[in-house]
Design a protein around this motif. Structure first.
Motif, mmCIF file in Angstrom:
data_model
loop_
_atom_site.group_PDB
_atom_site.id
_atom_site.type_symbol
_atom_site.label_atom_id
_atom_site.label_comp_id
_atom_site.label_asym_id
_atom_site.label_seq_id
_atom_site.Cartn_x
_atom_site.Cartn_y
_atom_site.Cartn_z
ATOM 1 N N LYS A 516 0.833 -1.203 0.000
ATOM 2 C CA LYS A 516 0.000 0.000 0.000
ATOM 3 C C LYS A 516 0.869 1.256 0.000
ATOM 4 C CE LYS A 516 -3.404 -2.432 2.868
ATOM 5 N NZ LYS A 516 -4.088 -2.443 4.184
ATOM 6 N N ASP A 519 3.747 2.292 2.743
ATOM 7 C CA ASP A 519 4.552 1.185 3.266
ATOM 8 C C ASP A 519 6.040 1.494 3.122
ATOM 9 O OD1 ASP A 519 2.274 -0.200 3.855
ATOM 10 O OD2 ASP A 519 2.481 -1.702 2.273
ATOM 11 N N GLU A 556 4.308 -1.835 7.417
ATOM 12 C CA GLU A 556 3.137 -0.964 7.435
ATOM 13 C C GLU A 556 3.012 -0.341 8.825
ATOM 14 O OE1 GLU A 556 -1.714 -1.103 6.615
ATOM 15 O OE2 GLU A 556 -0.496 -2.921 6.427
#
Length: 685
Positions: A516, A519, A556
């Motif tokens: 994503k 990250d 993350e």
């Protein structure tokens, strides 16, 4: 929060025995250049383009430029290029100018600095002998100073007291200056009485009678109206803080050059933003503040709290007449970087900041016609100069390619005193001049010393954060791209790790869905990405993307307390970067630390305040820099920023300490302190 103050009694005594320089007859810092009042305009070929004064101990560079020895030495401690053409340069490559040039400089005609008692002029090289042997003013000054050094009390003569330092003041020695740093919001105030080594001082015990003598840090609330031709244009500043961080308030960390805020010139790093378009943001979360400040519109009304530095009698008198002054914005356009503006800048002895002494006839500023004699320069190209020096202004002007944006304060009807009668001014340059000693730039570290956070400096994640490490294995076609863009890199100003700025819908990672935006990339096919600069990371990702299978490790960062909607305004594509608050959740082993060495005089404050530390109700919190006071060592050094995390003090980890434990540690450092900090870029608005 920390504030450190000096001993006002010791300061007054030290100021009473400070001595003029015996070579130039003026006050200046011991390691700074001598100061002179020149009779005539000096040819530009004989001007140093760092300090913009006639050359002292001239040094030639291989690329054909000439600078003062001390100016060049201080500049080369921080940079590795020539100030004029930016060609690569080392101090060892430079050499003394020819005897002819040195003789021309020595023969420049100067005034005796004791104008009241002595109206003589002489060659610069003759001034020292004149002061020592012939000047009635210098002789009178020495006699008065000797009497102050040997006061008679109760019929007995105290032993003489000697201070071997020079401080920038008038030949008439004034009393001590300000002595207290006070936070505009609640602050822990720490007394610090430091005596000059070898200085005989009586013990000072603080009493209620002493307190009114002290001056405090002045903070003013100002309403600023920002106009945007394009309502969607970003303001161009970075912010830190919020009620969900130890900082509490929203604080400006940085103003970007050539931005809307920089062009306006009234907002500076360290300002606290209290209101946005009438909405109080002094107690909102970081994300909410970002949302308010990113809201588009042609006009933005901001209420800000601005630290003005130490108050004194002059400053208090000035504040009463502030309503008669006006702020003026002027833009001068240079044809090339080397074109002079034709402005002479000086520093007054009784008022902080930089003032316009004169505009040279036919020069760029004179032709423009909007700047005036005695205008006080507040900022140039968004760089705060309210507590600045002519040297700092000159450097900004010299490095600007074309547009030079001035913000000046003008008081109608006030004219600058004749420079010949004031030892604080100089008539020495065709573009700028100053007789004030520059801030202690020579104390800056040569090496920035960025390094991975040591094991004994590491900490647990702050409350409200978790980090999730994930391994993504993908089978792909050799020619199929990963489909991501990245930012960061250890060559970045803040030494950030590599992070994902976007996941494009054309690549295999978008199809997989686990990587994503935001990250942090740790490795690809076993190759560590955490120590690479941006271009090395791009190369590693491209070369490994050519294989049939890719194994990516990523991190993350999740903020459990953030319930704010996604902040996507103007954040699409390559320009996106994580918010400042996101970086607070990055594990310690990925941090890059920097050692910042601050040095100060015995009677100075460090000039910063801190918040954070261990609390029973909140557990361990990082220590953050909240305020940097104008005109102090921390302000002049310019490496410490609001929002920086203090990791260690003189190598002693701050992790787990309370505010009351860290304050005494800082209090004990008299003249030098090494702060190990981690700096994250503020959120762009």
């Amino acid at each position: 929060m920390l504030a450190i103050m000096a001993d006002p009694v010791a300061e007054e005594q030290a100021s009473q025995v400070s001595e003029l320089c015996c070579e130039c007859g003026q006050f200046h810092l011991l390691l700074d250049n001598h100061l002179y009042n020149f009779q005539d305009e000096v040819d530009d070929e004989l001007i140093c383009h760092i300090c913009l004064q006639p050359l002292l101990q001239p040094m030639d560079t291989p690329c054909g430029h000439t600078y003062c020895f001390k100016c060049l030495e201080n500049f080369m401690q921080e940079y590795n290029f020539c100030p004029m053409d930016r060609k690569k340069l080392s101090f060892q490559q430079c050499h003394k100018s020819s005897l002819l040039v040195r003789n021309l400089l020595d023969k420049l005609i100067v005034f005796c600095p004791f104008k009241a008692e002595c109206q003589q002029t002489m060659q610069r090289c003759e001034l020292e002998a004149h002061l020592q042997n012939r000047c009635p003013g210098f002789k009178k000054y020495k006699s008065e100073l000797q009497r102050k050094k040997n006061p008679i009390s109760k019929g007995k003569e105290d032993p003489p007291t000697k201070v071997e330092t020079n401080t920038p003041k008038d030949p008439e020695v004034p009393s001590g200056g300000s002595s207290l740093v006070a936070e505009s919001s609640a602050a822990a105030v720490v007394s610090l009485g430091t005596a000059e080594p070898g200085l005989v001082n009586p013990a000072f015990e603080e009493t209620e009678e002493d307190l009114p003598q002290r001056t405090s840090l002045v903070a003013e609330t100002t309403t600023i109206e920002i106009h945007r031709e394009d309502p969607e244009e970003e303001l161009g500043m970075r912010i830190v803080g919020g009620k969900d961080t130890p900082l509490g308030n929203i604080v400006v960390q940085e103003v970007l050059r050539d931005s809307v805020i920089a062009a306006d010139g009234r907002i500076a790093p360290g300002d606290h933003i209290l209101e946005v378009n009438g909405v109080n943001i002094s107690s909102v979360t970081h994300c909410q503040a970002v949302s308010f400040l990113r809201h588009p519109g042609p006009v933005l009304h901001l209420m800000v709290l601005q630290e003005k530095g130490f108050s004194n009698k002059t400053a208090q008198q000035d504040s009463t007449s502030a309503t008669n002054r006006e702020v003026i914005h002027v833009t001068l356009i240079k044809r090339d970087r080397s074109e002079p503006l034709g402005i002479k800048l000086i520093r007054k002895t009784d008022e902080a900041g930089i003032f316009i002494l004169d505009l040279l006839e036919g020069g760029l500023a004179a032709k423009n016609g909007k700047l005036s004699r005695n205008d006080r320069v507040l900022s140039i190209n968004g760089q705060d100069l309210r507590q600045g020096t002519p040297e700092a202004a000159a450097q900004i002007i010299q490095t600007t390619e074309s547009r030079v944006n001035f913000v000046v304060l003008r008081q109608p009807g006030v004219q600058l005193s004749d420079p010949v009668e004031d030892g604080s001014t100089s008539n020495s340059s065709s573009s700028s001049s100053s007789n004030g000693g520059s801030p202690v730039h020579h104390r800056r570290r040569l090496d920035q010393n960025h390094y991975r956070r040591k094991s004994n400096y590491q900490k647990d994640l702050p409350q409200g954060y978790v980090s999730h490490e994930k391994t993504v294995a993908i089978k792909k076609e050799p020619k199929e791209s990963l489909g991501i863009t990245i930012g960061g890199g250890r060559d970045n100003k803040n030494k950030l790790p590599i992070y994902v700025t976007s996941v494009q819908p054309i690549g295999c990672l978008f199809r997989d869905g686990r990587i994503k935006r935001g990250d942090v990339l740790l490795s690809i096919n076993g190759i560590d990405l955490t120590h690479l600069n941006y271009y090395e990371a791009v190369s590693a990702l491209k070369s490994n993307a050519a294989s049939h299978s890719v194994i990516l490790k990523a991190l993350e960062i999740i903020s459990l307390n953030s319930t704010e909607p996604s902040l996507d305004i103007k954040e699409q594509g390559f320009s996106w970067s994580p918010l400042w608050i996101t970086w607070l959740g990055l594990p310690s082993y990925l941090h890059c630390c920097q050692d910042i060495v601050l040095s100060k005089g015995n009677l100075e404050s460090w000039g910063f305040s801190i918040v954070g530390g261990f609390e029973e109700s909140k557990g361990n919190q990082p220590f953050f820099i909240k305020t940097i006071v104008p005109g102090t060592p921390a302000f002049r050094d310019r490496k410490l920023k609001c929002g920086d995390e203090i990791v260690a003090v003189n190598g002693v980890p701050a992790i787990g300490m309370s505010n009351s434990e860290l304050i005494p540690m800082l209090k004990e450092q008299r003249n030098k302190v090494t702060l190990t900090v981690v700096s994250w870029p503020g959120s762009l608005v």
